[in-house]
Write an enzyme that holds these catalytic residues in place. Structure first.
Site, PDB file in Angstrom:
ATOM      1  CB  SER A 141       0.689  -7.336  77.300  1.00 45.76           C
ATOM      2  OG  SER A 141       0.121  -6.536  76.270  1.00 45.76           O
ATOM      3  CE1 TYR A 154      -4.256  -7.903  79.387  1.00 49.99           C
ATOM      4  CE2 TYR A 154      -3.102  -6.165  78.198  1.00 49.99           C
ATOM      5  CZ  TYR A 154      -3.396  -7.515  78.376  1.00 49.99           C
ATOM      6  OH  TYR A 154      -2.818  -8.440  77.555  1.00 49.99           O
TER       7      TYR A 154
END
Length: 286
Positions: A141, A154
């Site tokens: 990401s 995350y």
């Protein structure tokens, strides 16, 4: 004309919705046979019905090593081997600041986003070696590249995925197994709603808000869609990227190229705030 994955066998985790589903659809269109691994059994059954003989569904919670291995073994038993592994299953969380960290949630995030792909690679390697090599793609990401794009657990987990790809590529490339990562930006999936702790049905609805609003906050004026990431996965999984390993491909509509004033002349510039009339001129709008 043969597809770019003709004769290839792939396993895609998180394969029945969002980025995973878009990639299953594209890989099948390009000639691959696919095991879609996920925990949404009803959607998995529907996917098998859509692509009879081309897609098999495997119930796979990527926090459970036995289920990961079973999904990969299904590719070998049903389709004759394994050439491609797309470690795509993902979750997010609501731990946005250091004081909100919960130890159990942190461990769960890492189990899904880091440990799961690591175990997927572990069990994929013997199957790929039997086929003479293969390609592993891991979903990372932009949150793993810069602060401000995701919750802390995350984001740090995705940074770990990027580095894990480098280390794995160094180890596996001599055995003709390539390892790369994709760093998506704002993609219209349910993960944003999930990061706020919303139920899956509500989180799915939030994808529509990404479609509407993402073009306003990035240089490329379109929403990122699952098929945009699927195309990147196709490139990294196919022979077109035969000389590419140990790197990450950013697919984010340019959102990480620089601050807003670098692509939007109306955006606030820190130079203007610091120096006023002496600041460098803003780029002209064409």
């Amino acid at each position: 004309m043969a597809g770019r994955l003709e004769g290839k066998v792939a396993v895609i985790t998180g394969g029945v919705s969002g980025i995973g589903l878009g990639t299953v659809e594209l890989f099948v269109a390009e000639g691959a046979k696919v095991v879609a691994a996920d925990i949404q059994d009803e959607k998995g059954a529907m996917l098998e019905q859509r692509f009879p003989g081309r897609v098999r569904y495997a119930h796979c919670d990527v926090t459970k090593e036995a289920e990961i291995k079973a999904a990969l073994d299904l590719a070998a038993s049903e389709f004759g081997g394994l050439d491609i592994l797309f470690n795509n299953a993902g979750i997010s969380d609501a731990m946005r600041e250091i004081p909100t960290i919960e130890a159990e949630t942190w461990s769960w995030i890492y189990d899904v986003l880091v440990r799961g792909p690591a175990l997927g690679m572990k069990h994929a390697v013997p199957l790929m070696l039997a086929r003479g090599g293969g390609a592993i793609v891991n979903t990372a990401s932009i949150a793993g590249l810069q602060a401000g794009y995701g919750p802390i657990a995350y984001s740090s987990a995705k940074a770990a995925v990027i580095h894990m790809c480098r280390v794995a590529a160094a180890q596996l490339s001599p055995q003709k197994i390539r390892v790369n990562a994709i760093c998506p930006g704002l993609i219209a999936t349910s993960i944003f709603g999930a990061s706020f702790g919303l139920p899956r049905a509500v989180a799915d609805q939030m994808a529509a808000q990404v479609v509407e609003n993402a073009p306003k906050v990035q240089p490329v004026p379109k929403a990122g869609l699952p098929e945009d990431i699927a195309q990147a996965a196709l490139y990294l999984a196919s022979d077109a990227s035969a000389f590419v390993t140990g790197t990450h491909l950013v697919v984010d509509g340019g959102i990480t190229v620089g601050p807003r004033h670098s692509w939007d002349a109306t955006g606030p510039s820190p130079f203007a705030e610091l120096f006023g009339d002496l600041a460098p001129p803003q780029p002209a709008q064409s």
